[in-house]
Design a protein around this motif. Structure first.
Motif, PDB file in Angstrom:
ATOM      1  N   HIS A   4       0.836  -1.199   0.000  1.00  0.00           N
ATOM      2  CA  HIS A   4       0.000   0.000   0.000  1.00  0.00           C
ATOM      3  C   HIS A   4       0.873   1.252   0.000  1.00  0.00           C
ATOM      4  O   HIS A   4       1.850   1.341   0.736  1.00  0.00           O
ATOM      5  N   THR A   5       0.499   2.211  -0.839  1.00  0.00           N
ATOM      6  CA  THR A   5       1.087   3.552  -0.792  1.00  0.00           C
ATOM      7  C   THR A   5      -0.027   4.516  -0.432  1.00  0.00           C
ATOM      8  O   THR A   5      -0.923   4.789  -1.232  1.00  0.00           O
ATOM      9  N   SER A   7      -1.718   8.104   0.849  1.00  0.00           N
ATOM     10  CA  SER A   7      -1.537   9.562   0.825  1.00  0.00           C
ATOM     11  C   SER A   7      -2.700  10.213   1.560  1.00  0.00           C
ATOM     12  O   SER A   7      -3.858   9.858   1.343  1.00  0.00           O
ATOM     13  N   ASP A  40      -5.237   5.671  -1.627  1.00  0.00           N
ATOM     14  CA  ASP A  40      -4.446   4.454  -1.452  1.00  0.00           C
ATOM     15  C   ASP A  40      -4.161   3.823  -2.810  1.00  0.00           C
ATOM     16  O   ASP A  40      -5.082   3.626  -3.624  1.00  0.00           O
TER      17      ASP A  40
END
Length: 236
Positions: A4-5, A7, A40
């Protein structure tokens, strides 16, 4: 975060508009908007990606009272005529808020990428859409706002298929879009002095269309691109 990235973000804007001179089109006003969002990007594997976002927006608009500096003739119910200072704007307070979001999926297979996205968007009415009441001499028309306008909400589904190979690329991206309360400036059959009156109003709007693009390497130093777009729009 395990593929997962994530923000997170927040943004806000404050506007203060004052008016001077002798003409009137929009009132003096204060306007504030703010938004909070989370986004995400999840990498399922190197070829499959999932993106999703959620956003909350709120805002308020405060317009200020305004009367013409000159008197205008007004017809009374008994047939007589009175000269009065016309009121162009009133002290009004409006508040707006909404959730919006999106969800998308992309898949990479060799030189070809497949994408599909769906989402809802939100837009607060602007000050001139709500409270304009005067001559727009740049457009040679009389514009009248509507304090009863609701925020715009749009729902969209779009897709894309793109292929990149040695020497050329090609892509197609269709979409379907629906507004349940699209804001637009509508011409009326009425006139103020010699200028036609336009009023801001809302309607349901359905749109469908897409784009096709093609790129070709003519030589090692020359690349050519071409694209075609089509949009069909229907108002209810």
């Amino acid at each position: 975060m395990g593929g997962h990235t994530l923000s997170l973000g927040i943004n806000s804007e404050f506007q203060n508009n004052n008016i001077g001179g002798w003409g009137f089109l929009i009132p003096a006003y204060d306007r504030f908007t703010g938004g909070l969002f989370v986004f995400d990007h999840f990498e399922w594997n190197e070829n499959l990606h999932l993106q999703g976002g959620l956003r909350y927006d709120l805002g308020w608009l405060r317009t200020k009272n305004h009367y013409d500096w000159f008197q205008s003739p007004v017809d009374n119910a008994d047939g007589s005529t009175s000269n009065i200072y016309l009121q162009r704007a009133s002290d009004t307070s409006l508040n707006f808020k909404s959730f919006s979001g999106s969800l998308g999926l992309s898949y990479i297979h060799g030189n070809t990428t497949y994408k599909i996205n769906t989402g809802k968007s939100f837009r607060m009415p602007l000050a001139h859409e709500l409270a304009s009441d005067g001559f727009n001499y740049h457009m040679y028309r009389y514009e009248r706002g509507n304090l009863n306008l609701n925020p715009e909400a749009s729902y969209q589904l779009d897709a894309e298929v793109s292929h990149v190979a040695s020497g050329f690329s090609v892509g197609i991206s269709p979409f379907v879009n629906f507004f349940d309360n699209y804001i637009y400036l509508n011409p009326t059959s009425d006139y103020n002095e010699t200028l036609q009156i336009y009023e801001y109003t809302q309607a349901r709007v359905f749109r469908v269309g897409g784009e096709v693009n093609l790129g070709v390497d003519v030589t090692s130093n020359l690349h050519m691109d071409t694209s075609a777009e089509y949009v069909f729009s229907k108002t209810e």
